[in-house]
Design an enzyme around this catalytic site. Structure first.
Site: not given
Length: 337
Positions: A195, A211
């Protein structure tokens, strides 16, 4: 230099406002049997007050990649007139040239567009020590524009321990730490994503909860290019070796990922694979230069062929300075961020 640099956070969060990043580093694929791509760039620091992160962002390089290549450089204010090496030469990971390949140790993401003879390379931020991104082959299960962020229970506990109470949901928008685009991975319970971010200083560093983060322009470009279902391979290989078709032998060494806070990635041992040991002991490899590269950990390919000068790795003069989803917008994400 340890892979934390947490004291730089607040400085870069403000200093990067309005920075214009250049396009991604895109390379033609080398011929069969070759893994060497690109050339390093020799850059003279102008007297313009820019931080090392600003220069790194201009050339689509991560901050720690710049520090590996240029040890001792002041990350706040590089000395005007000094020379930096922009590490835009690298060895491709020894993996299938398909979809996305993430090498955590080098803090890079490689994307091989299907049917195209090229690779696009992005710097990334990854999980902090103790919050590692899992190693496996997975795929992009969902493309999510304008994500909201629903912090996991563990993240809420961690913030609460610091006296910060997170809202149940952080809405989509410029204040969202997920950025404006997210790619959910099919591993785990869907909590791992590639992301964007609202804090560019974390790119090229270990700052997330597991992440994989990209700069805003990079995640937007990647999001728009890749189809849902794209293969994603996550590896952790601080050492890469290659024997090129012309017989030249290269090693590229990055600082390994620390396992505990007290680890020093510049000095902690790096275990070599069976193939890497065979490469190092081959009579065509200059073992002294190879061992020196393991100690130096420059993050750049080093020529280790017997009888050849390691400084012969090519570099270019300073480059000009610069700079579809079925998921509804605002789809909520519960992730490790």
């Amino acid at each position: 230099m340890k892979r934390t640099l947490t004291l730089l956070g607040m400085f870069f969060a403000t200093a990067l406002t309005g920075i214009q990043a250049a396009s991604a580093n895109e390379y033609p694929l080398p011929p069969a049997g070759s893994r060497l791509i690109g050339e390093n760039i020799i850059y003279q620091v102008p007297n313009d007050g820019r931080s090392l992160e600003m220069i790194a962002a201009e050339y689509k390089i991560g901050l720690l990649g710049m520090l590996e290549a240029n040890p001792g450089t002041d990350p706040y204010l590089p000395t005007p007139g000094s020379t930096l090496t922009i590490p835009t030469q690298m060895l491709l990971p020894d993996t299938p040239r398909e979809g996305i390949v993430v090498n955590l140790a080098e803090l890079r993401l490689y994307y091989y567009p299907k049917g195209e003879d090229k690779v696009i390379v992005y710097p990334i931020g990854i999980g902090q020590t103790g919050m590692n991104t899992p190693l496996q082959v997975t795929s992009v299960s969902q493309k999510i524009p304008n994500p909201t962020w629903t912090p996991t229970a563990n993240i809420r506990k961690r913030y609460a321990a610091k006296g910060e109470i997170l809202p149940a949901v952080i809405p989509a928008g410029p204040e969202n730490p997920m950025g404006l685009f997210a790619l959910r991975l099919s591993m785990g319970h869907g909590q791992y994503l590639i992301h964007g971010t609202n804090a560019n200083f974390g790119i090229g560093m270990r700052v997330s909860s597991g992440c994989i983060r990209l700069r805003p322009d990079d995640i937007e470009a990647l999001f728009n290019m890749i189809p849902q279902g794209t293969r994603v391979q996550i590896i952790n290989e601080p050492v890469k070796v290659s024997v090129e078709p012309d017989g030249k032998r290269y090693v590229e060494v990055h600082q390994p990922l620390s396992k505990v806070a007290s680890d020093d990635p510049q000095t902690m041992p790096i275990p070599l694979s069976k193939n890497q040991k065979a490469f190092a002991s081959d009579q065509q490899t200059d073992k002294v230069v190879f061992d020196s590269a393991i100690v130096r950990r420059s993050g750049m390919p080093v020529l280790v062929s017997v009888g050849q000068d390691p400084s012969e790795v090519p570099a270019t003069p300073e480059a000009p300075q610069s700079a579809n989803s079925d998921t509804p917008a605002g789809a909520p994400i519960s992730s490790v961020n």
